[in-house]
Design an enzyme around this catalytic site. Structure first.
Site, PDB file in Angstrom:
ATOM      1  N   HIS A 297      28.779   4.461  46.214  1.00  7.92           N
ATOM      2  CA  HIS A 297      29.591   3.947  47.328  1.00  7.92           C
ATOM      3  C   HIS A 297      30.692   3.000  46.866  1.00  7.92           C
ATOM      4  O   HIS A 297      31.640   2.744  47.597  1.00  7.92           O
ATOM      5  CB  HIS A 297      28.710   3.277  48.394  1.00  7.92           C
TER       6      HIS A 297
ATOM      7  N   ASP B  82      22.942   7.234  45.282  1.00  8.20           N
ATOM      8  CA  ASP B  82      23.948   6.173  45.224  1.00  8.20           C
ATOM      9  C   ASP B  82      24.251   5.774  43.781  1.00  8.20           C
ATOM     10  O   ASP B  82      24.349   4.597  43.446  1.00  8.20           O
ATOM     11  CB  ASP B  82      23.495   4.945  46.025  1.00  8.20           C
TER      12      ASP B  82
ATOM     13  N   SER C 221      27.322  -4.767  44.228  1.00  7.46           N
ATOM     14  CA  SER C 221      26.936  -3.361  44.199  1.00  7.46           C
ATOM     15  C   SER C 221      27.313  -2.692  42.886  1.00  7.46           C
ATOM     16  O   SER C 221      28.455  -2.783  42.434  1.00  7.46           O
ATOM     17  CB  SER C 221      27.602  -2.596  45.339  1.00  7.46           C
TER      18      SER C 221
END
Length: 359
Positions: free
Chosen positions: A110, A140, A218
């Protein structure tokens, strides 16, 4: 496959701001009346420990010194929605780490989703262009390759996430809110959590931690006390949208498998059965729904059926079925035994390639 739960919904936090702003590059979890993320309790069988059993624990400073040159800030530029009517430039940021000495870097899918350009900033502030090798929204996970001299590339080792235990000390390094080389510490709060992936499938065996994780973390590494990666930080659960001490990481064993496939072929294909499971079912995997046109539907499976055997393996729970499907490849023909109205039936199912989104 997709597991439904009424407890928590995964919601993408603002991934980018139009017109040159800095984006979140993270997911946030918000309580909702419906959702797809399952949080399962894990029995703690031992007291908190400062290190895993593979060696003596290092100090946080020592772990940082081992790892910081491998951790990078990733900046992504993309167009708004991909629509020809929305050409606003969007910029977002996340984190990543060097995986191979040739410039392969691991991050979250993402973080780089929809990227038109990618730049990587190293510990010393030097910035280099990068390009996408491949990404897998189902886990992911993504791999990018940076065009940087060999002197800048310091790979970091992936640990065996199956050896991680509740209470192990952890260190997270990343770029929350664009602040490079930020270090936070904590413990492994729980194991075997289930996250919802960007394309709404389930990421199993996720690691929960109380190390502070915020927007921009992230794709960064979650390290054990030997300075090895046990996961990539991916999501948070938060009522406020910021760190509330409940973060989640994709386990390193999953990351290794997916990253190696992406490096080898540029893509990953997952087997697909096409069912949603009933979390209240016991003694098998109860089917809450069957996707029209999916392999399960073509084989005659219906809502209310309970799968008790898959490919010769006994199925006692929804988790067991998910793991069994994940172990197969698209195109595999599998014998499936199920109960319908108390009677046992067996059919052959030809598994398909997992679609971009199960909905």
């Amino acid at each position: 496959m997709k597991v439904s739960s009424p407890r928590i919904a995964a919601v993408v936090a603002a991934a980018a701001l139009a017109g040159g702003g800095v984006g979140a590059g993270a997911y946030a979890f918000f309580h909702s009346s419906s959702g797809t993320t399952v949080v399962r309790p894990v029995e703690v069988t031992q007291s908190l420990q400062a290190a895993d059993k593979s060696g003596s624990a290092l100090t946080v400073g020592s772990i940082y010194k081992l790892a910081y040159k491998a951790v990078v800030k990733i900046s992504v530029t993309s167009n708004g929605s991909g629509s020809p009517f929305n050409q606003e430039t969007q910029r977002s940021q996340g984190s990543g780490f060097v995986y191979k000495p040739n410039g392969d870097i691991i991050t979250n899918q993402h973080v780089v989703d929809g990227a038109q350009s990618i730049t990587v900033t190293f510990w010393n502030g030097k910035t280099y262009s990068a390009h996408l090798i491949g990404s897998d929204p189902s886990t992911d996970t993504a791999v990018i390759k940076v065009d940087a001299p060999a002197s800048m590339l310091h790979p970091i080792e992936l640990a065996n996430s199956s050896a991680v235990q509740v209470g192990d000390g952890v260190v997270a390094i990343g770029s929350p809110f664009g602040l490079e080389e930020t270090v936070t510490t904590g413990i492994v709060s729980a194991l075997h959590r289930q996250m919802t992936s960007p394309n709404n499938f389930t990421i199993d065996d996720s690691i929960q931690t109380d190390a502070a994780i915020n927007h921009g973390n992230s794709g960064g590494p979650l390290l054990n006390t030997q300075g090895k990666v046990i996961g990539i930080t991916s999501q948070i659960e938060s009522d406020s949208g910021g760190n509330d001490g409940v973060g989640f990481a994709v386990p390193s064993n999953t990351v290794r498998t997916i990253a190696d496939k992406l490096i080898a072929t540029g893509k990953v294909e997952h087997a697909y059965l096409g069912v949603s499971l009933d979390p209240s079912s016991s003694g098998g995997a109860g089917l809450e729904s069957v996707k029209s046109g999916a392999p399960a539907a073509r084989a005659g499976l219906q809502h209310g059926d309970k799968i008790i055997s898959f490919g010769g393996k006994k199925i006692t729970s929804e988790d067991a079925l998910r793991f069994a499907v994940d172990a197969k490849k698209p195109g595999d023909v599998v014998s499936v035994t199920f109960l319908r109205n108390g009677k046992s039936r067996t059919v052959s199912v030809t598994l398909a390639t997992r679609p971009a989104n199960p909905n």
